[in-house]
Design a protein around this motif. Structure first.
Motif, PDB file in Angstrom:
ATOM      1  N   ARG A 177      36.669 -29.528  73.443  1.00 27.07           N
ATOM      2  CA  ARG A 177      37.422 -28.943  74.772  1.00 27.07           C
ATOM      3  C   ARG A 177      38.632 -28.429  74.537  1.00 27.07           C
ATOM      4  O   ARG A 177      39.097 -27.335  74.790  1.00 27.07           O
ATOM      5  CB  ARG A 177      37.126 -30.026  76.188  1.00 27.07           C
ATOM      6  N   GLU A 178      39.261 -28.978  73.316  1.00 23.64           N
ATOM      7  CA  GLU A 178      40.753 -28.599  73.084  1.00 23.64           C
ATOM      8  C   GLU A 178      40.761 -27.379  72.512  1.00 23.64           C
ATOM      9  O   GLU A 178      41.480 -26.411  72.699  1.00 23.64           O
ATOM     10  CB  GLU A 178      41.171 -29.801  72.228  1.00 23.64           C
ATOM     11  N   GLU A 179      39.688 -27.031  71.457  1.00 23.30           N
ATOM     12  CA  GLU A 179      39.502 -26.103  70.791  1.00 23.30           C
ATOM     13  C   GLU A 179      39.283 -24.667  71.442  1.00 23.30           C
ATOM     14  O   GLU A 179      39.668 -23.740  71.446  1.00 23.30           O
ATOM     15  CB  GLU A 179      38.578 -26.030  69.662  1.00 23.30           C
ATOM     16  N   LEU A 180      38.358 -24.948  72.651  1.00 21.52           N
ATOM     17  CA  LEU A 180      37.974 -23.970  73.501  1.00 21.52           C
ATOM     18  C   LEU A 180      39.364 -23.405  74.345  1.00 21.52           C
ATOM     19  O   LEU A 180      39.353 -22.349  74.713  1.00 21.52           O
ATOM     20  CB  LEU A 180      36.954 -24.388  74.626  1.00 21.52           C
ATOM     21  N   GLU A 181      40.068 -24.483  74.753  1.00 23.46           N
ATOM     22  CA  GLU A 181      41.130 -24.102  75.334  1.00 23.46           C
ATOM     23  C   GLU A 181      42.183 -23.316  74.415  1.00 23.46           C
ATOM     24  O   GLU A 181      42.861 -22.224  75.080  1.00 23.46           O
ATOM     25  CB  GLU A 181      42.073 -25.415  75.862  1.00 23.46           C
ATOM     26  N   GLU A 182      42.437 -23.566  73.356  1.00 23.34           N
ATOM     27  CA  GLU A 182      43.266 -22.860  72.488  1.00 23.34           C
ATOM     28  C   GLU A 182      42.684 -21.383  72.341  1.00 23.34           C
ATOM     29  O   GLU A 182      43.394 -20.455  72.183  1.00 23.34           O
ATOM     30  CB  GLU A 182      43.078 -23.681  71.098  1.00 23.34           C
ATOM     31  N   LEU A 183      41.388 -21.269  72.195  1.00 21.80           N
ATOM     32  CA  LEU A 183      40.865 -19.794  72.129  1.00 21.80           C
ATOM     33  C   LEU A 183      41.228 -19.020  73.370  1.00 21.80           C
ATOM     34  O   LEU A 183      41.286 -17.872  73.344  1.00 21.80           O
ATOM     35  CB  LEU A 183      39.279 -20.003  71.921  1.00 21.80           C
ATOM     36  N   ALA A 184      41.111 -19.870  74.519  1.00 19.35           N
ATOM     37  CA  ALA A 184      41.284 -19.156  75.715  1.00 19.35           C
ATOM     38  C   ALA A 184      42.759 -18.702  75.847  1.00 19.35           C
ATOM     39  O   ALA A 184      43.068 -17.569  76.349  1.00 19.35           O
ATOM     40  CB  ALA A 184      41.066 -20.004  77.043  1.00 19.35           C
ATOM     41  N   GLU A 185      43.544 -19.516  75.152  1.00 21.33           N
ATOM     42  CA  GLU A 185      45.045 -19.055  75.092  1.00 21.33           C
ATOM     43  C   GLU A 185      45.268 -17.831  74.317  1.00 21.33           C
ATOM     44  O   GLU A 185      46.101 -17.059  74.481  1.00 21.33           O
ATOM     45  CB  GLU A 185      45.899 -20.404  74.644  1.00 21.33           C
ATOM     46  N   VAL A 186      44.462 -17.760  73.126  1.00 22.68           N
ATOM     47  CA  VAL A 186      44.532 -16.729  72.206  1.00 22.68           C
ATOM     48  C   VAL A 186      44.204 -15.414  72.949  1.00 22.68           C
ATOM     49  O   VAL A 186      44.968 -14.367  72.860  1.00 22.68           O
ATOM     50  CB  VAL A 186      43.511 -16.891  71.104  1.00 22.68           C
ATOM     51  N   TRP A 187      43.253 -15.600  73.736  1.00 20.98           N
ATOM     52  CA  TRP A 187      42.663 -14.236  74.650  1.00 20.98           C
ATOM     53  C   TRP A 187      44.043 -14.009  75.413  1.00 20.98           C
ATOM     54  O   TRP A 187      44.012 -12.872  75.755  1.00 20.98           O
ATOM     55  CB  TRP A 187      41.517 -14.498  75.323  1.00 20.98           C
ATOM     56  N   ARG A 188      44.597 -14.821  76.153  1.00 22.18           N
ATOM     57  CA  ARG A 188      45.757 -14.505  77.126  1.00 22.18           C
ATOM     58  C   ARG A 188      47.120 -13.870  76.174  1.00 22.18           C
ATOM     59  O   ARG A 188      47.567 -12.870  76.883  1.00 22.18           O
ATOM     60  CB  ARG A 188      46.000 -15.842  77.775  1.00 22.18           C
ATOM     61  N   GLU A 189      47.098 -14.599  75.114  1.00 23.59           N
ATOM     62  CA  GLU A 189      48.099 -14.149  74.240  1.00 23.59           C
ATOM     63  C   GLU A 189      47.841 -12.493  74.019  1.00 23.59           C
ATOM     64  O   GLU A 189      48.918 -11.716  73.911  1.00 23.59           O
ATOM     65  CB  GLU A 189      48.365 -14.857  73.232  1.00 23.59           C
ATOM     66  N   TRP A 190      46.474 -11.930  73.499  1.00 25.04           N
ATOM     67  CA  TRP A 190      46.202 -10.974  73.360  1.00 25.04           C
ATOM     68  C   TRP A 190      46.307  -9.959  74.311  1.00 25.04           C
ATOM     69  O   TRP A 190      46.857  -8.737  74.134  1.00 25.04           O
ATOM     70  CB  TRP A 190      44.857 -10.806  72.721  1.00 25.04           C
TER      71      TRP A 190
END
Length: 270
Positions: free
Chosen positions: A238-251
């Motif tokens: 779950r933590e890794e998925l949250e990190e990927l979601a944050e990458v999308w927001r950053e992009w």
């Protein structure tokens, strides 16, 4: 009946993404084949936006039928048709591997972003061809995840693509369907002389579309069928998925951000 699991599921984020699709942005290669009086089958219709566009273009005298395996999404499609005032469209549950229609029922059979999710795309194409009338058009369009490109080249987006590809293949699909589309159509029995191939691209680069695309995938990587399968398979925490979601927001917050989604399109005449 197919046992393929639909990778994306039908979360609100997924349905909002699919509802963005129209004939203009997702089936423009087929526009010249649409005419009043024709009967169209839309396989894997989702929330029905493309199907309803088809119905408008074949009216008067024609009809559009949209099929999907989800009753919930079909209800949403029917509601949209009613609100839109389109009455020559019908939505019903069906499996592409065993279509409930007589041989030669439709002038056009269309599938957008469907074959990439199937264990047997060639078998699906043969069944779609069965319900085509002589001289009818089979029209299929699929993206190619391996050919997608973006800027800035954030490492997290490569991780997202790798994770998605693993989940899709574990679910019986082929995320790089676009490059295989012609081969599948030929394997389904069409002669190369009866097939037209083209390509088109979704481009998310202006502030509005970029924010929408980033937000959609940030939600989907956190709470759609992709996330559920990734967790169930042990491919991500779950933590890794949250990190990927944050990458999308950053992009999506970058003024220079651009994302390209290439598609292959095949029109085959029966």
């Amino acid at each position: 009946m197919t046992t393929t699991r639909y990778t994306h599921g039908h979360s609100d984020a997924v349905l909002r993404s699919h509802a963005w699709r129209t004939v203009e942005n997702s089936a423009a290669y087929l526009v010249d084949d649409l005419a009043p009086g024709l009967d169209v089958l839309d396989v894997g219709c989702g929330p029905g936006t493309i199907t309803i566009d088809f119905a408008r273009r074949v009216n008067p005298g024609g009809r559009a039928v949209g099929i999907d395996t989800s009753y919930e999404v079909l209800m949403k499609a029917s509601e949209l048709a009613a609100v839109s005032g389109v009455d020559n469209v019908l939505f019903e549950p069906a499996d592409v591997m065993d279509l409930p229609f007589a041989t030669g029922s439709f002038d056009i059979v269309h599938a957008h972003q469907v074959l990439q999710h199937l264990q047997d795309p060639v078998g699906a194409l043969r069944e779609m061809t069965r319900v085509l009338r002589p001289g009818g058009v089979l029209a299929v369009r699929d993206a190619d995840y391996g050919a997608m490109t973006w800027f800035p080249e954030l490492a997290g987006l490569e991780e997202w693509r790798d994770l998605y590809a693993r989940v899709a293949r574990a679910s019986g699909g082929q995320p790089d369907a676009g490059r295989r589309l012609l081969a599948w159509v030929l394997a389904a029995g069409f002669d190369v002389d009866d097939v037209d191939v083209s390509a088109s691209t979704w481009c998310f680069a202006d502030p509005e579309s970029r924010a929408w695309w980033a937000g959609t995938w940030a939600e989907r990587i956190r709470g759609s069928g992709v996330a559920e399968r990734a967790l169930a398979l042990g491919y991500a925490t779950r933590e890794e998925l949250e990190e990927l979601a944050e990458v999308w927001r950053e992009w999506g917050e970058q003024d220079s951000a651009l994302f390209l989604v290439p598609h292959t399109e095949v029109r085959a005449r029966k």
